[in-house]
Design an enzyme around this catalytic site. Structure first.
Site, PDB file in Angstrom:
ATOM      1  N   GLU A 266      13.515  -6.578  14.246  1.00 44.85           N
ATOM      2  CA  GLU A 266      14.362  -6.428  15.441  1.00 44.85           C
ATOM      3  C   GLU A 266      15.600  -7.308  15.398  1.00 44.85           C
ATOM      4  O   GLU A 266      16.512  -7.154  16.225  1.00 44.85           O
ATOM      5  CB  GLU A 266      13.559  -6.711  16.713  1.00 44.85           C
TER       6      GLU A 266
ATOM      7  N   SER B 126      -4.453  -3.497   5.513  1.00 48.97           N
ATOM      8  CA  SER B 126      -3.762  -2.554   4.654  1.00 48.97           C
ATOM      9  C   SER B 126      -4.185  -1.114   4.921  1.00 48.97           C
ATOM     10  O   SER B 126      -4.915  -0.820   5.865  1.00 48.97           O
ATOM     11  CB  SER B 126      -3.993  -2.939   3.186  1.00 48.97           C
TER      12      SER B 126
ATOM     13  N   SER C 293       4.000   0.942   9.007  1.00 47.07           N
ATOM     14  CA  SER C 293       2.654   0.581   9.481  1.00 47.07           C
ATOM     15  C   SER C 293       2.815  -0.527  10.509  1.00 47.07           C
ATOM     16  O   SER C 293       2.587  -1.704  10.215  1.00 47.07           O
ATOM     17  CB  SER C 293       1.768   0.107   8.321  1.00 47.07           C
TER      18      SER C 293
ATOM     19  N   GLY D 112       0.803  -1.216   0.000  1.00 46.49           N
ATOM     20  CA  GLY D 112       0.000   0.000   0.000  1.00 46.49           C
ATOM     21  C   GLY D 112       0.838   1.269   0.000  1.00 46.49           C
ATOM     22  O   GLY D 112       0.529   2.226  -0.719  1.00 46.49           O
TER      23      GLY D 112
ATOM     24  N   CYS E 220      -0.989  -3.358  14.468  1.00 42.37           N
ATOM     25  CA  CYS E 220      -1.990  -2.527  15.139  1.00 42.37           C
ATOM     26  C   CYS E 220      -2.579  -3.180  16.381  1.00 42.37           C
ATOM     27  O   CYS E 220      -3.243  -2.523  17.177  1.00 42.37           O
ATOM     28  CB  CYS E 220      -3.120  -2.186  14.160  1.00 42.37           C
TER      29      CYS E 220
END
Length: 416
Positions: free
Chosen positions: A118, A398, A136, A74, A139
């Protein structure tokens, strides 16, 4: 039948209240998604809604980009839509192998890096000398979904994000620009606090936004948190973010909010999946009051999540193709017959009452239609190996390409 508010995403409590109102015959939404019977994937030609592009391609020079948590691309599409199609995306870091297959299918295999963010050292990121980082982050630590504990930085899935903040503090060749997207809720987290503290300590200028595609003319509610930052030129616009003093602007400078988004019919495929798809009787009779039912002429739909078409509450809208019949006219009959149908289900006996909702021609939005509402361009496709469930999950995770393209234009324009 549904009349969701157009200004923001809908918490479950509000949505449930609207559903209860609907069962009482009030003019409310009846809301969310549907069953687990998978209709076949549909790759037929769609009515593609191209993302509005700037009139000019931007001279990027040697703009070098790193994408973190790149998903299905995206951010890459947004960069192109903003006029920066000649920028060089050096690497796209993503741990999800299915998402990486979609990204590689559309942009080529050489860009994708399937590594734990990481696990890579600051020296590894430093060697790219990237000008722009896009992010992004997962979430789940911040989402308002019922299953989320909103643990913020204590969630293991936030570890990679804090690693990137440490990298940013230590590398020699810091990016000139950063763009971060996340769910509504990130702005109240300790992760956001750590982010802006780090940026301020390193001399970055930054702006924060809470933006919804509805305000850009797209009939889909997908409120998201965005941050843009740059190391040199200050932002000359939106110094005061909001009239109430909030640091989170709800409008993008230079962009007028759209009062009436475009109708959903402009985002629908010409030839859809079978509208008479067979949902299980248990889903029809138990879950229909939870559906958010919209019609092609409406100018809004609820946010599509990764669980769309798999779970029935809070995951996205269902389309009523037949607008000649009002759901208000058949809803009382449905409620009248529902107890008998539920009793048959409980007794495991055949249901001998007719479902009055069949003539409405209810169906899911197809993956291509969800992609259209997320403003993915016509040339975005899934590999044939990607299952229907995977397509919905990837799209639900997305971004809205149009909104991010506007933010990129704002971020990279020195006069903004």
């Amino acid at each position: 039948m549904s009349t969701c508010k157009r200004d923001r995403d809908y918490p479950h409590a509000e949505q449930t209240a609207r559903m209860k109102a609907a069962t009482m015959g009030q003019d409310s939404g009846n809301g969310a998604t549907a069953a687990s019977n998978e209709p076949p994937a549909n790759d037929q030609a769609a009515t593609i809604v191209d993302v509005p592009r700037p009139d000019d391609a931007v001279s990027t020079g040697s703009l070098r980009v790193l994408e973190f948590y790149s998903g299905i691309g995206g951010m890459h599409y947004a960069l192109n839509a903003a006029g920066y199609e000649y920028a060089e995306v050096l690497k796209a870091f993503e741990i999800n192998d299915v998402a990486n297959a979609v990204y590689a299918h559309n942009f080529g295999k050489g860009i994708v890096s399937q590594n734990n963010i990481e696990a890579l050292s600051a020296a590894h990121y430093n060697k790219f000398r990237a000008d722009l980082w896009t992010m992004s982050p997962p979430c789940q630590p911040y989402t308002r979904q019922k299953s989320s504990k909103q643990e913020g930085s204590q969630d293991a899935r936030a570890k990679s994000f804090f690693h990137l903040l440490d990298v940013l503090k230590t590398i020699e060749h810091r990016p000139k620009y950063l763009l971060l997207e996340n769910v509504k809720g990130f702005e109240d987290s300790d992760s956001r606090d750590a982010l802006v503290t780090t940026l301020a300590s390193l001399g970055y200028h930054y702006r924060e936004f809470l933006l919804n595609p509805l305000d850009f003319g797209i009939p889909n509610s997908r409120l998201r948190y965005y941050l843009v930052a740059r190391s040199k030129a200050p932002f000359t616009s939106c110094e005061q973010h909001a009239a109430d003093g909030s640091p989170f602007a709800t409008a993008l400078p230079g962009t007028e909010a759209v009062v009436d988004p475009r109708p959903l019919r402009e985002f629908l495929e010409r030839e859809q999946m079978d509208p008479l798809q067979a949902w299980k009787p248990a889903v029809v009779w138990k879950r229909t009051p939870l559906f958010d039912i919209v019609t092609p002429s409406l100018r809004r739909s609820c946010c599509f999540t990764k669980n769309y078409f798999h779970f029935a509450e809070g995951t996205g809208s269902v389309l009523q193709e037949n607008e000649a019949i009002s759901i208000h006219d058949v809803w009382p009959t449905f409620l009248e017959r529902q107890p008998a149908a539920l009793a048959s289900l409980a007794a495991n006996t055949p249901i001998d009452v007719e479902n009055p909702l069949v003539p409405l021609r209810l169906r899911y939005f197809t993956p291509r239609e969800v992609a259209n509402l997320l403003c993915f361009p016509a040339d975005f496709t899934f590999p044939a190996s990607t299952s229907l469930k995977q397509r919905y999950r990837l799209l639900g995770n997305s971004i809205n390409v149009l909104v991010v393209s506007k933010l990129m234009r704002f971020l990279l324009a020195p006069e903004s």
